[in-house]
Scaffold this motif. Structure first.
Motif, PDB file in Angstrom:
ATOM      1  N   THR A   1     -46.769  48.979 -10.012  1.00  0.00           N
ATOM      2  CA  THR A   1     -45.335  48.760  -9.749  1.00  0.00           C
ATOM      3  C   THR A   1     -44.477  49.963 -10.124  1.00  0.00           C
ATOM      4  N   ASP A   2     -45.005  50.876 -10.934  1.00  0.00           N
ATOM      5  CA  ASP A   2     -44.213  52.041 -11.339  1.00  0.00           C
ATOM      6  C   ASP A   2     -43.923  52.961 -10.159  1.00  0.00           C
ATOM      7  N   ASN A   3     -44.732  52.857  -9.118  1.00  0.00           N
ATOM      8  CA  ASN A   3     -44.532  53.717  -7.940  1.00  0.00           C
ATOM      9  C   ASN A   3     -43.672  53.053  -6.866  1.00  0.00           C
ATOM     10  N   ILE A   4     -43.145  51.846  -7.146  1.00  0.00           N
ATOM     11  CA  ILE A   4     -42.268  51.152  -6.198  1.00  0.00           C
ATOM     12  C   ILE A   4     -40.824  51.483  -6.545  1.00  0.00           C
ATOM     13  N   SER A   5     -40.107  52.132  -5.639  1.00  0.00           N
ATOM     14  CA  SER A   5     -38.761  52.637  -5.937  1.00  0.00           C
ATOM     15  C   SER A   5     -37.741  51.522  -6.148  1.00  0.00           C
ATOM     16  N   ASN A   6     -37.804  50.467  -5.331  1.00  0.00           N
ATOM     17  CA  ASN A   6     -36.871  49.344  -5.458  1.00  0.00           C
ATOM     18  C   ASN A   6     -37.689  48.061  -5.575  1.00  0.00           C
ATOM     19  N   LEU A   7     -38.027  47.712  -6.806  1.00  0.00           N
ATOM     20  CA  LEU A   7     -38.936  46.590  -7.038  1.00  0.00           C
ATOM     21  C   LEU A   7     -38.343  45.266  -6.574  1.00  0.00           C
ATOM     22  N   LYS A   8     -37.057  45.054  -6.788  1.00  0.00           N
ATOM     23  CA  LYS A   8     -36.417  43.799  -6.395  1.00  0.00           C
ATOM     24  C   LYS A   8     -36.536  43.586  -4.884  1.00  0.00           C
ATOM     25  N   SER A   9     -36.170  44.580  -4.111  1.00  0.00           N
ATOM     26  CA  SER A   9     -36.244  44.459  -2.658  1.00  0.00           C
ATOM     27  C   SER A   9     -37.689  44.308  -2.195  1.00  0.00           C
ATOM     28  N   TYR A  10     -38.588  45.007  -2.855  1.00  0.00           N
ATOM     29  CA  TYR A  10     -40.004  44.906  -2.505  1.00  0.00           C
ATOM     30  C   TYR A  10     -40.506  43.484  -2.714  1.00  0.00           C
ATOM     31  N   LEU A  11     -40.151  42.866  -3.837  1.00  0.00           N
ATOM     32  CA  LEU A  11     -40.599  41.502  -4.125  1.00  0.00           C
ATOM     33  C   LEU A  11     -39.975  40.493  -3.161  1.00  0.00           C
ATOM     34  N   VAL A  12     -38.691  40.671  -2.868  1.00  0.00           N
ATOM     35  CA  VAL A  12     -38.023  39.766  -1.923  1.00  0.00           C
ATOM     36  C   VAL A  12     -38.661  39.891  -0.547  1.00  0.00           C
ATOM     37  N   LYS A  13     -38.986  41.111  -0.144  1.00  0.00           N
ATOM     38  CA  LYS A  13     -39.664  41.319   1.141  1.00  0.00           C
ATOM     39  C   LYS A  13     -41.015  40.610   1.159  1.00  0.00           C
ATOM     40  N   MET A  14     -41.783  40.755   0.082  1.00  0.00           N
ATOM     41  CA  MET A  14     -43.085  40.103   0.004  1.00  0.00           C
ATOM     42  C   MET A  14     -42.935  38.585   0.099  1.00  0.00           C
ATOM     43  N   MET A  15     -41.954  38.049  -0.619  1.00  0.00           N
ATOM     44  CA  MET A  15     -41.741  36.598  -0.641  1.00  0.00           C
ATOM     45  C   MET A  15     -41.321  36.098   0.741  1.00  0.00           C
ATOM     46  N   THR A  16     -40.402  36.811   1.369  1.00  0.00           N
ATOM     47  CA  THR A  16     -39.898  36.406   2.674  1.00  0.00           C
ATOM     48  C   THR A  16     -41.005  36.399   3.712  1.00  0.00           C
ATOM     49  N   ASN A  17     -41.800  37.439   3.740  1.00  0.00           N
ATOM     50  CA  ASN A  17     -42.876  37.520   4.730  1.00  0.00           C
ATOM     51  C   ASN A  17     -43.971  36.497   4.467  1.00  0.00           C
ATOM     52  N   ARG A  18     -44.232  36.199   3.214  1.00  0.00           N
ATOM     53  CA  ARG A  18     -45.198  35.142   2.900  1.00  0.00           C
ATOM     54  C   ARG A  18     -44.689  33.794   3.417  1.00  0.00           C
ATOM     55  N   CYS A  19     -43.404  33.568   3.238  1.00  0.00           N
ATOM     56  CA  CYS A  19     -42.815  32.313   3.723  1.00  0.00           C
ATOM     57  C   CYS A  19     -42.884  32.225   5.240  1.00  0.00           C
ATOM     58  N   LEU A  20     -42.601  33.333   5.923  1.00  0.00           N
ATOM     59  CA  LEU A  20     -42.661  33.340   7.385  1.00  0.00           C
ATOM     60  C   LEU A  20     -44.084  33.047   7.867  1.00  0.00           C
ATOM     61  N   ASN A  21     -45.061  33.630   7.212  1.00  0.00           N
ATOM     62  CA  ASN A  21     -46.456  33.370   7.581  1.00  0.00           C
ATOM     63  C   ASN A  21     -46.829  31.917   7.330  1.00  0.00           C
ATOM     64  N   TYR A  22     -46.348  31.388   6.220  1.00  0.00           N
ATOM     65  CA  TYR A  22     -46.644  29.993   5.889  1.00  0.00           C
ATOM     66  C   TYR A  22     -46.025  29.044   6.909  1.00  0.00           C
ATOM     67  N   LEU A  23     -44.769  29.312   7.282  1.00  0.00           N
ATOM     68  CA  LEU A  23     -44.085  28.452   8.246  1.00  0.00           C
ATOM     69  C   LEU A  23     -44.774  28.497   9.604  1.00  0.00           C
ATOM     70  N   LYS A  24     -45.288  29.649   9.974  1.00  0.00           N
ATOM     71  CA  LYS A  24     -45.996  29.771  11.247  1.00  0.00           C
ATOM     72  C   LYS A  24     -47.259  28.917  11.245  1.00  0.00           C
TER      73      LYS A  24
END
Length: 302
Positions: free
Chosen positions: A44-67
């Motif tokens: 995680t030290d190499n992730i510039s914007n950790l908050k946005s990265y986590l929200v992106k991961m969560m959102t895409n996981r949800c989209l995959n789940y809904l599909k």
């Protein structure tokens, strides 16, 4: 930042994204846990914007789940309603996330009527306040496309009578009248606090006997409650609770949540125009577990 700090800092934010996207407390919690499990293998030290990265991961996981879950929704028996979220009287941080981001149960119902992509764009832009460029990056879409999707979602939300979360106690008169009606068998005073065109939506998924179609009009709602009360279906321990930061009701039988009822007020906030009745046992398991983990004084009001 160490893993435990990241978990404490972002778990409630990620839950709020998952809950809005999925309409399920249990699925959102599982998604959060799964995300953090996968995060342990990343630097995680190499992730510039950790908050946005986590929200992106969560959102895409949800989209995959809904599909993957779309077929299950298609064969769902009767109306599908989101899973209610109990909040506590104390400073429950999970509940505080929901209240701070102003989402009522009725608004959550409205969000579920959007397509999964519309919901993602709307939540990221309207609820979390991300700029269009950030939303586009998270969803791997163009900024122009995201603007169009948001505009389309906004129109649908406005058509659904978008409203802000009202004051905590605005549904209290309804709760009191309903409790009185359960004890006396007379629901007329309770129904007097509904608009003439009020609707009642029940969710049982065929696992419980309940109305499969929406009940339109307060006279039909009156007849419904009088009928099920006469059969003894409303007997038990009714308790007022904080549901999605509004006062609602839970029927408890043998320490298990049996029915949850909550309301949405009209634009004047004097009468309710929607009554939601959750009876699906799968969606009440979380509430039953919360009932067993908290003191009654932490959960119930009035």
């Amino acid at each position: 930042m160490d893993f435990e700090t990241i978990y404490r800092t972002y778990k409630h934010l990620l839950f709020s994204v998952g809950y809005r996207m999925l309409g399920s407390v249990s699925d959102a919690e599982d998604m959060v846990q799964d995300l953090f499990t996968s995060l342990k293998t990343l630097d995680t030290d190499n992730i510039s914007n950790l908050k946005s990265y986590l929200v992106k991961m969560m959102t895409n996981r949800c989209l995959n789940y809904l599909k993957s879950a779309s077929k299950q929704r298609e064969i769902y028996v009767g109306a599908w309603l989101p899973e209610p979220l109990i909040t506590t009287n104390d400073h429950d941080s999970m509940g505080q996330v929901v209240q701070d981001e102003t989402i009522s149960y009725a608004f959550l119902v409205l969000l579920q009527e959007l397509s999964s992509v519309e919901r993602a764009v709307f939540v990221l832009r309207e609820v979390l306040g991300y700029e269009y460029g950030e939303v586009a990056e998270m969803l791997n879409k163009t900024e122009i496309n995201c603007r169009k999707i948001y505009s389309r979602a906004k129109v649908k939300v406005n058509q659904g009578k978008e409203r802000n979360l009202g004051e905590l106690g605005e549904t209290e008169p309804l709760v009191k009248k309903f409790l009185h009606a359960v004890h006396t068998g007379n629901f007329k005073d309770f129904v007097s606090l509904l608009t003439d065109d009020a609707v009642l939506i029940s969710d049982g998924d065929g696992k419980r006997r309940t109305a499969l179609k929406t009940i339109f009009g307060k006279q039909r709602i009156l007849a419904l409650f009088e009928g099920i009360a006469a059969k003894g279906s409303l007997q038990g321990n009714w308790l007022p609770m904080l549901n999605n930061s509004q006062i609602g009701l839970v029927l408890v039988k043998d320490q298990i949540a049996d029915i949850v009822i909550c309301f949405d007020m009209d634009e004047n906030r004097l009468q309710a125009n929607q009554v939601f009745k959750m009876m699906n046992p799968d969606k009440l398991q979380h509430i039953s577990s919360v009932l067993g983990c908290h003191k009654s004084s932490d959960l119930f009001v009035l």
